[in-house]
Design a protein around this motif. Structure first.
Motif, short mmCIF file in Angstrom:
data_model
loop_
_atom_site.label_atom_id
_atom_site.label_comp_id
_atom_site.label_asym_id
_atom_site.label_seq_id
_atom_site.Cartn_x
_atom_site.Cartn_y
_atom_site.Cartn_z
N ARG A 1 0.82 -1.22 0.00
CA ARG A 1 0.00 0.00 0.00
C ARG A 1 0.85 1.27 0.00
O ARG A 1 0.53 2.24 -0.68
N LYS B 1 2.24 1.68 -3.53
CA LYS B 1 1.16 2.11 -4.43
C LYS B 1 0.87 3.60 -4.26
O LYS B 1 0.73 4.35 -5.24
N GLU C 1 0.77 4.00 -8.49
CA GLU C 1 0.77 2.85 -9.40
C GLU C 1 -0.15 1.77 -8.86
O GLU C 1 -0.12 1.43 -7.68
N LYS C 2 -1.02 1.22 -9.71
CA LYS C 2 -1.97 0.21 -9.27
C LYS C 2 -1.37 -1.19 -9.26
O LYS C 2 -1.70 -2.02 -8.41
N LYS C 3 -0.49 -1.47 -10.23
CA LYS C 3 0.07 -2.83 -10.34
C LYS C 3 1.31 -2.94 -9.47
O LYS C 3 2.43 -2.62 -9.88
N VAL C 4 1.11 -3.39 -8.25
CA VAL C 4 2.19 -3.56 -7.28
C VAL C 4 1.94 -4.86 -6.52
O VAL C 4 0.81 -5.13 -6.11
N VAL D 1 6.78 -3.82 -9.36
CA VAL D 1 5.96 -2.71 -9.83
C VAL D 1 5.73 -2.82 -11.34
O VAL D 1 6.65 -3.14 -12.10
#
Length: 292
Positions: A20, A23, A28-31, A49
């Motif tokens: 979290r 992110k 960035e959403k894709k973590v 990431v």
């Protein structure tokens, strides 16, 4: 932004807390993280990431190094001090050579039973969810390897040691198993992961030190993150076929020697990273396409 950040997780936070933070910092959403560390454990937790989330499984599928402390003479529901004490015995009669012999007897491959308080699933339900309901189920042992135990310090009832082990090893279970052999029980008191795959504590950035200004300095490229896999250069005449998912059986594919069943980092002759590939008796194929 695609790559891996070698993060050091502090105690008192979950692995998802670390995700979290990354992110939020990067927007960035894709973590994703590469292997859960318990909230009370600290240590190396590589964070993937962007497109690097495709290689999470390959980083997880690697050896680990842990520094652990455990206490003899106590059994808990969780195999550590977070759980309820279910049994206590006096370990003071144990001599150091006896303790040492029990510890090093695990320097091998063995079938390890995971703790009930773990994230493993049984019939679609996580074991810790059953444990919280007071339900204990029989767990299948899993074959794991303890490659090396070193830096053992015995100060009965407390023991410290450094463990190099395979993927899937529960250090809590190892401590519990040592306690069982000694007949007095044991519970883990401290745990730190100092290495996973190529990622070490010395080169990690503490999660509390990460900012938007410095985070880019710690991004490791996808192919560098996989450099524990041997490099293989393929001819440009065949690279397009590999990229398109074709299995190539041709001696002209590469000047390098290919070992059957071994996973390689694959590059074309222009040093462009293609992905991870593996060969068998019928040819060579890309297993995970990672080309930009």
């Amino acid at each position: 932004m695609d790559g891996v950040i070698n993060v050091f997780k502090n105690t008192g936070m979950t692995s998802f807390d670390v995700v979290r933070v990354i992110k939020k910092t990067l927007g960035e959403k894709k973590v994703g993280h590469t292997g859960t560390l318990d909230p009370e454990a600290s240590g190396v937790l590589p964070i993937c990431v962007g497109k690097a989330t495709k290689i999470i499984d390959y980083i997880m599928d690697s050896d680990k190094v842990y520094e652990v402390e455990f206490k003899l003479g106590i059994k808990t529901t969780t195999y550590d001090l977070e759980g309820e004490i279910i049994e206590e015995k006096d370990p003071s009669s144990l001599i150091n050579s006896e303790i040492s012999k029990a510890i090093f007897s695990f320097e091998r491959e063995y079938s390890q039973v995971p703790p009930m308080y773990s994230a493993l699933k049984q019939n679609g339900v996580r074991l810790y969810e059953l444990a919280r309901q007071g339900i204990e189920v029989e767990r299948q042992g899993r074959l794991i390897s303890i490659y090396k135990i070193e830096d053992v310090e015995i100060n009965n009832p407390y023991i410290k040691m450094k463990v190099t082990c395979s993927k899937g090893t529960y250090i809590r279970s190892l401590c519990f198993d040592i306690g069982e052999i000694l007949g007095v029980g044991a519970a883990m008191t401290k745990l730190k992961r100092s290495k996973t795959s190529k990622f070490t504590e010395e080169e990690a950035i503490n999660i509390s030190d990460i900012t938007l200004d410095n985070i880019k300095d710690y991004i490791i490229s996808i192919d560098d993150a996989l450099d524990n896999y041997e490099k293989l250069v393929v001819s440009n005449n065949f690279s397009k076929l590999l990229i398109n998912g074709v299995k190539v059986f041709d001696k002209r594919l590469t000047k390098d020697k290919i070992e059957i069943g071994r996973l390689y980092r694959v590059y074309d002759e222009n040093s462009k990273f293609i992905g991870l590939g593996k060969g068998d008796q019928k040819g060579f194929k890309i297993e995970k396409l990672l080309i930009n």
